[in-house]
Design a protein around this motif. Sequence first.
Motif, PDB file in Angstrom:
ATOM      1  N   ILE A  39     -15.098  -5.610   6.142  1.00 51.40           N
ATOM      2  CA  ILE A  39     -15.063  -7.076   6.137  1.00 51.40           C
ATOM      3  C   ILE A  39     -15.962  -7.625   5.027  1.00 51.40           C
ATOM      4  O   ILE A  39     -15.568  -8.510   4.274  1.00 51.40           O
ATOM      5  CB  ILE A  39     -15.476  -7.631   7.517  1.00 51.40           C
ATOM      6  N   TRP A  40     -17.182  -7.094   4.907  1.00 50.69           N
ATOM      7  CA  TRP A  40     -18.091  -7.555   3.871  1.00 50.69           C
ATOM      8  C   TRP A  40     -17.556  -7.260   2.481  1.00 50.69           C
ATOM      9  O   TRP A  40     -17.645  -8.100   1.577  1.00 50.69           O
ATOM     10  CB  TRP A  40     -19.492  -6.934   4.043  1.00 50.69           C
ATOM     11  N   LEU A  41     -16.989  -6.067   2.292  1.00 52.98           N
ATOM     12  CA  LEU A  41     -16.465  -5.725   0.976  1.00 52.98           C
ATOM     13  C   LEU A  41     -15.290  -6.616   0.587  1.00 52.98           C
ATOM     14  O   LEU A  41     -15.169  -7.016  -0.570  1.00 52.98           O
ATOM     15  CB  LEU A  41     -16.051  -4.251   0.941  1.00 52.98           C
ATOM     16  N   VAL A  42     -14.434  -6.947   1.526  1.00 52.82           N
ATOM     17  CA  VAL A  42     -13.307  -7.832   1.242  1.00 52.82           C
ATOM     18  C   VAL A  42     -13.809  -9.227   0.887  1.00 52.82           C
ATOM     19  O   VAL A  42     -13.309  -9.853  -0.065  1.00 52.82           O
ATOM     20  CB  VAL A  42     -12.330  -7.876   2.439  1.00 52.82           C
ATOM     21  N   LEU A  43     -14.801  -9.725   1.607  1.00 59.61           N
ATOM     22  CA  LEU A  43     -15.356 -11.046   1.294  1.00 59.61           C
ATOM     23  C   LEU A  43     -15.977 -11.077  -0.105  1.00 59.61           C
ATOM     24  O   LEU A  43     -15.741 -12.014  -0.875  1.00 59.61           O
ATOM     25  CB  LEU A  43     -16.404 -11.435   2.343  1.00 59.61           C
ATOM     26  N   ILE A  44     -16.755 -10.047  -0.440  1.00 56.17           N
ATOM     27  CA  ILE A  44     -17.379  -9.993  -1.758  1.00 56.17           C
ATOM     28  C   ILE A  44     -16.313  -9.916  -2.848  1.00 56.17           C
ATOM     29  O   ILE A  44     -16.407 -10.587  -3.885  1.00 56.17           O
ATOM     30  CB  ILE A  44     -18.348  -8.790  -1.832  1.00 56.17           C
ATOM     31  N   HIS A  45     -15.293  -9.124  -2.615  1.00 59.47           N
ATOM     32  CA  HIS A  45     -14.200  -8.983  -3.590  1.00 59.47           C
ATOM     33  C   HIS A  45     -13.491 -10.310  -3.808  1.00 59.47           C
ATOM     34  O   HIS A  45     -13.202 -10.701  -4.947  1.00 59.47           O
ATOM     35  CB  HIS A  45     -13.222  -7.920  -3.088  1.00 59.47           C
ATOM     36  N   ASN A  46     -13.207 -11.025  -2.738  1.00 61.98           N
ATOM     37  CA  ASN A  46     -12.515 -12.311  -2.855  1.00 61.98           C
ATOM     38  C   ASN A  46     -13.359 -13.343  -3.593  1.00 61.98           C
ATOM     39  O   ASN A  46     -12.838 -14.099  -4.421  1.00 61.98           O
ATOM     40  CB  ASN A  46     -12.121 -12.834  -1.473  1.00 61.98           C
ATOM     41  N   ILE A  47     -14.644 -13.379  -3.307  1.00 67.11           N
ATOM     42  CA  ILE A  47     -15.531 -14.324  -3.984  1.00 67.11           C
ATOM     43  C   ILE A  47     -15.628 -13.987  -5.471  1.00 67.11           C
ATOM     44  O   ILE A  47     -15.554 -14.875  -6.331  1.00 67.11           O
ATOM     45  CB  ILE A  47     -16.923 -14.332  -3.317  1.00 67.11           C
ATOM     46  N   ALA A  48     -15.784 -12.705  -5.790  1.00 63.14           N
ATOM     47  CA  ALA A  48     -15.864 -12.296  -7.193  1.00 63.14           C
ATOM     48  C   ALA A  48     -14.574 -12.651  -7.935  1.00 63.14           C
ATOM     49  O   ALA A  48     -14.617 -13.116  -9.075  1.00 63.14           O
ATOM     50  CB  ALA A  48     -16.149 -10.801  -7.289  1.00 63.14           C
ATOM     51  N   MET A 106     -18.753   9.681  22.078  1.00 62.39           N
ATOM     52  CA  MET A 106     -19.805   8.667  22.048  1.00 62.39           C
ATOM     53  C   MET A 106     -20.142   8.230  20.628  1.00 62.39           C
ATOM     54  O   MET A 106     -20.448   7.075  20.386  1.00 62.39           O
ATOM     55  CB  MET A 106     -21.077   9.202  22.730  1.00 62.39           C
ATOM     56  N   ILE A 107     -20.091   9.147  19.667  1.00 64.10           N
ATOM     57  CA  ILE A 107     -20.558   8.862  18.320  1.00 64.10           C
ATOM     58  C   ILE A 107     -19.474   8.228  17.452  1.00 64.10           C
ATOM     59  O   ILE A 107     -19.749   7.302  16.685  1.00 64.10           O
ATOM     60  CB  ILE A 107     -21.102  10.153  17.669  1.00 64.10           C
ATOM     61  N   ILE A 108     -18.244   8.686  17.546  1.00 61.59           N
ATOM     62  CA  ILE A 108     -17.174   8.202  16.670  1.00 61.59           C
ATOM     63  C   ILE A 108     -16.971   6.686  16.775  1.00 61.59           C
ATOM     64  O   ILE A 108     -16.825   6.025  15.746  1.00 61.59           O
ATOM     65  CB  ILE A 108     -15.875   8.994  16.910  1.00 61.59           C
ATOM     66  N   PRO A 109     -16.976   6.080  17.956  1.00 62.11           N
ATOM     67  CA  PRO A 109     -16.820   4.610  17.998  1.00 62.11           C
ATOM     68  C   PRO A 109     -17.919   3.860  17.253  1.00 62.11           C
ATOM     69  O   PRO A 109     -17.676   2.787  16.703  1.00 62.11           O
ATOM     70  CB  PRO A 109     -16.850   4.286  19.491  1.00 62.11           C
ATOM     71  N   LEU A 110     -19.115   4.425  17.182  1.00 60.32           N
ATOM     72  CA  LEU A 110     -20.191   3.770  16.427  1.00 60.32           C
ATOM     73  C   LEU A 110     -19.852   3.722  14.945  1.00 60.32           C
ATOM     74  O   LEU A 110     -20.056   2.706  14.277  1.00 60.32           O
ATOM     75  CB  LEU A 110     -21.512   4.518  16.640  1.00 60.32           C
ATOM     76  N   PHE A 111     -19.318   4.814  14.410  1.00 58.72           N
ATOM     77  CA  PHE A 111     -18.930   4.838  13.003  1.00 58.72           C
ATOM     78  C   PHE A 111     -17.766   3.901  12.738  1.00 58.72           C
ATOM     79  O   PHE A 111     -17.705   3.261  11.695  1.00 58.72           O
ATOM     80  CB  PHE A 111     -18.561   6.262  12.566  1.00 58.72           C
ATOM     81  N   ILE A 112     -16.844   3.820  13.676  1.00 57.82           N
ATOM     82  CA  ILE A 112     -15.695   2.936  13.509  1.00 57.82           C
ATOM     83  C   ILE A 112     -16.158   1.481  13.448  1.00 57.82           C
ATOM     84  O   ILE A 112     -15.696   0.706  12.612  1.00 57.82           O
ATOM     85  CB  ILE A 112     -14.661   3.160  14.634  1.00 57.82           C
ATOM     86  N   GLU A 113     -17.086   1.118  14.304  1.00 55.07           N
ATOM     87  CA  GLU A 113     -17.599  -0.257  14.327  1.00 55.07           C
ATOM     88  C   GLU A 113     -18.332  -0.576  13.021  1.00 55.07           C
ATOM     89  O   GLU A 113     -18.138  -1.648  12.445  1.00 55.07           O
ATOM     90  CB  GLU A 113     -18.536  -0.435  15.524  1.00 55.07           C
ATOM     91  N   GLN A 114     -19.163   0.338  12.549  1.00 54.80           N
ATOM     92  CA  GLN A 114     -19.890   0.108  11.297  1.00 54.80           C
ATOM     93  C   GLN A 114     -18.923   0.010  10.124  1.00 54.80           C
ATOM     94  O   GLN A 114     -19.100  -0.824   9.230  1.00 54.80           O
ATOM     95  CB  GLN A 114     -20.890   1.233  11.053  1.00 54.80           C
ATOM     96  N   THR A 115     -17.899   0.852  10.128  1.00 52.21           N
ATOM     97  CA  THR A 115     -16.917   0.830   9.049  1.00 52.21           C
ATOM     98  C   THR A 115     -16.163  -0.487   9.032  1.00 52.21           C
ATOM     99  O   THR A 115     -15.901  -1.048   7.967  1.00 52.21           O
ATOM    100  CB  THR A 115     -15.934   2.007   9.213  1.00 52.21           C
ATOM    101  N   ARG A 116     -15.830  -1.004  10.201  1.00 54.96           N
ATOM    102  CA  ARG A 116     -15.113  -2.278  10.288  1.00 54.96           C
ATOM    103  C   ARG A 116     -15.936  -3.397   9.658  1.00 54.96           C
ATOM    104  O   ARG A 116     -15.423  -4.206   8.886  1.00 54.96           O
ATOM    105  CB  ARG A 116     -14.800  -2.587  11.748  1.00 54.96           C
ATOM    106  N   HIS A 117     -17.229  -3.445   9.965  1.00 57.37           N
ATOM    107  CA  HIS A 117     -18.097  -4.484   9.398  1.00 57.37           C
ATOM    108  C   HIS A 117     -18.236  -4.311   7.890  1.00 57.37           C
ATOM    109  O   HIS A 117     -18.237  -5.291   7.141  1.00 57.37           O
ATOM    110  CB  HIS A 117     -19.478  -4.461  10.060  1.00 57.37           C
TER     111      HIS A 117
END
Length: 57
Positions: free
Chosen positions: A30-39, A16-27
């Motif tokens: 995505i945010w880190l890649v966007l910030i990196h590309n913009i920078a 039950m818990i591991i999929p929650l961490f996977i979903e948060q990690t995915r988001h």
Amino acid sequence: MQQSEQFFSNKQLKRMIIPLFIEQTRHLVIWLVLIHNIANAVVFPFADRLGKGLRAT
């Protein structure tokens, strides 16, 4: 001594818990890649001048 009953087993909790961490990690990725590309897009035009200015002489 009575053993307390668990509502969920350890295996069920992990399932039950591991999929929650996977979903948060995915988001987060995505945010880190966007910030990196913009920078990179903002700083890249100045990379040559910054590199030459910071070089030790």
